[in-house]
Design a protein around this motif. Sequence first.
Motif, PDB file in Angstrom:
ATOM      1  N   ASP A 122       0.817  -1.215   0.000  1.00  0.00           N
ATOM      2  CA  ASP A 122       0.000   0.000   0.000  1.00  0.00           C
ATOM      3  C   ASP A 122       0.854   1.270   0.000  1.00  0.00           C
ATOM      4  N   LEU A 123       1.917   1.255  -0.809  1.00  0.00           N
ATOM      5  CA  LEU A 123       2.828   2.395  -0.875  1.00  0.00           C
ATOM      6  C   LEU A 123       2.665   3.251  -2.127  1.00  0.00           C
ATOM      7  N   TYR A 124       2.038   2.721  -3.164  1.00  0.00           N
ATOM      8  CA  TYR A 124       1.972   3.441  -4.441  1.00  0.00           C
ATOM      9  C   TYR A 124       1.411   4.853  -4.271  1.00  0.00           C
ATOM     10  N   ASP A 125       0.214   4.982  -3.701  1.00  0.00           N
ATOM     11  CA  ASP A 125      -0.415   6.304  -3.576  1.00  0.00           C
ATOM     12  C   ASP A 125       0.398   7.243  -2.693  1.00  0.00           C
ATOM     13  N   LYS A 126       0.972   6.711  -1.620  1.00  0.00           N
ATOM     14  CA  LYS A 126       1.771   7.537  -0.710  1.00  0.00           C
ATOM     15  C   LYS A 126       3.002   8.092  -1.405  1.00  0.00           C
ATOM     16  N   VAL A 127       3.708   7.238  -2.140  1.00  0.00           N
ATOM     17  CA  VAL A 127       4.906   7.682  -2.856  1.00  0.00           C
ATOM     18  C   VAL A 127       4.522   8.655  -3.960  1.00  0.00           C
ATOM     19  N   ALA A 128       3.491   8.327  -4.712  1.00  0.00           N
ATOM     20  CA  ALA A 128       3.058   9.188  -5.816  1.00  0.00           C
ATOM     21  C   ALA A 128       2.680  10.577  -5.295  1.00  0.00           C
ATOM     22  N   GLU A 129       1.928  10.620  -4.225  1.00  0.00           N
ATOM     23  CA  GLU A 129       1.503  11.905  -3.663  1.00  0.00           C
ATOM     24  C   GLU A 129       2.687  12.719  -3.156  1.00  0.00           C
ATOM     25  N   SER A 130       3.602  12.072  -2.449  1.00  0.00           N
ATOM     26  CA  SER A 130       4.742  12.794  -1.886  1.00  0.00           C
ATOM     27  C   SER A 130       5.687  13.323  -2.973  1.00  0.00           C
ATOM     28  N   ARG A 131       5.708  12.675  -4.131  1.00  0.00           N
ATOM     29  CA  ARG A 131       6.588  13.085  -5.230  1.00  0.00           C
ATOM     30  C   ARG A 131       5.871  13.905  -6.298  1.00  0.00           C
ATOM     31  N   GLY A 132       4.580  14.161  -6.111  1.00  0.00           N
ATOM     32  CA  GLY A 132       3.824  14.941  -7.091  1.00  0.00           C
ATOM     33  C   GLY A 132       3.513  14.171  -8.363  1.00  0.00           C
ATOM     34  N   ILE A 133       3.479  12.852  -8.263  1.00  0.00           N
ATOM     35  CA  ILE A 133       3.164  11.992  -9.400  1.00  0.00           C
ATOM     36  C   ILE A 133       1.680  11.698  -9.345  1.00  0.00           C
ATOM     37  N   SER A 134       0.984  11.917 -10.424  1.00  0.00           N
ATOM     38  CA  SER A 134      -0.441  11.621 -10.431  1.00  0.00           C
ATOM     39  C   SER A 134      -0.614  10.123 -10.214  1.00  0.00           C
ATOM     40  N   PRO A 135      -1.218   9.725  -9.080  1.00  0.00           N
ATOM     41  CA  PRO A 135      -1.284   8.293  -8.760  1.00  0.00           C
ATOM     42  C   PRO A 135      -2.115   7.467  -9.721  1.00  0.00           C
ATOM     43  N   HIS A 136      -2.976   8.105 -10.445  1.00  0.00           N
ATOM     44  CA  HIS A 136      -3.816   7.365 -11.374  1.00  0.00           C
ATOM     45  C   HIS A 136      -3.668   7.898 -12.795  1.00  0.00           C
ATOM     46  N   ASP A 137      -2.482   8.364 -13.083  1.00  0.00           N
ATOM     47  CA  ASP A 137      -2.153   8.854 -14.420  1.00  0.00           C
ATOM     48  C   ASP A 137      -2.294   7.711 -15.406  1.00  0.00           C
ATOM     49  N   THR A 138      -3.147   7.888 -16.383  1.00  0.00           N
ATOM     50  CA  THR A 138      -3.362   6.813 -17.364  1.00  0.00           C
ATOM     51  C   THR A 138      -2.773   7.148 -18.719  1.00  0.00           C
ATOM     52  N   GLU A 139      -2.020   8.227 -18.796  1.00  0.00           N
ATOM     53  CA  GLU A 139      -1.390   8.599 -20.068  1.00  0.00           C
ATOM     54  C   GLU A 139      -0.339   7.571 -20.432  1.00  0.00           C
ATOM     55  N   MET A 140      -0.389   7.067 -21.647  1.00  0.00           N
ATOM     56  CA  MET A 140       0.570   6.045 -22.079  1.00  0.00           C
ATOM     57  C   MET A 140       1.603   6.652 -22.937  1.00  0.00           C
TER      58      MET A 140
END
Length: 72
Positions: free
Chosen positions: A54-72
């Motif tokens: 359960d780290l994906y959303d936490k890491v994404a949020e802390s780094r400013g990465i859109s956690p559900h970015d679907t751009e390919m």
Amino acid sequence: MRASYKAYEDVATNCSGYEKSSGKSSFTDRVSDENSVSCLNCKHFDEDEHCVLDLYDKVAESRGISPHDTEM
């Protein structure tokens, strides 16, 4: 795929829980370089494309990465 390849790489690069999978997974063919760091080749990433730690959303949020970015 729930996120872009880039998002999975960015999150894994910044994740303290990242551990490269020792075996071939269903995602391995999606990773362009077998030596790359990506959630797709992390042993904590399950077949439903979720981080079992359960780290994906936490890491994404802390780094400013859109956690559900679907751009390919």
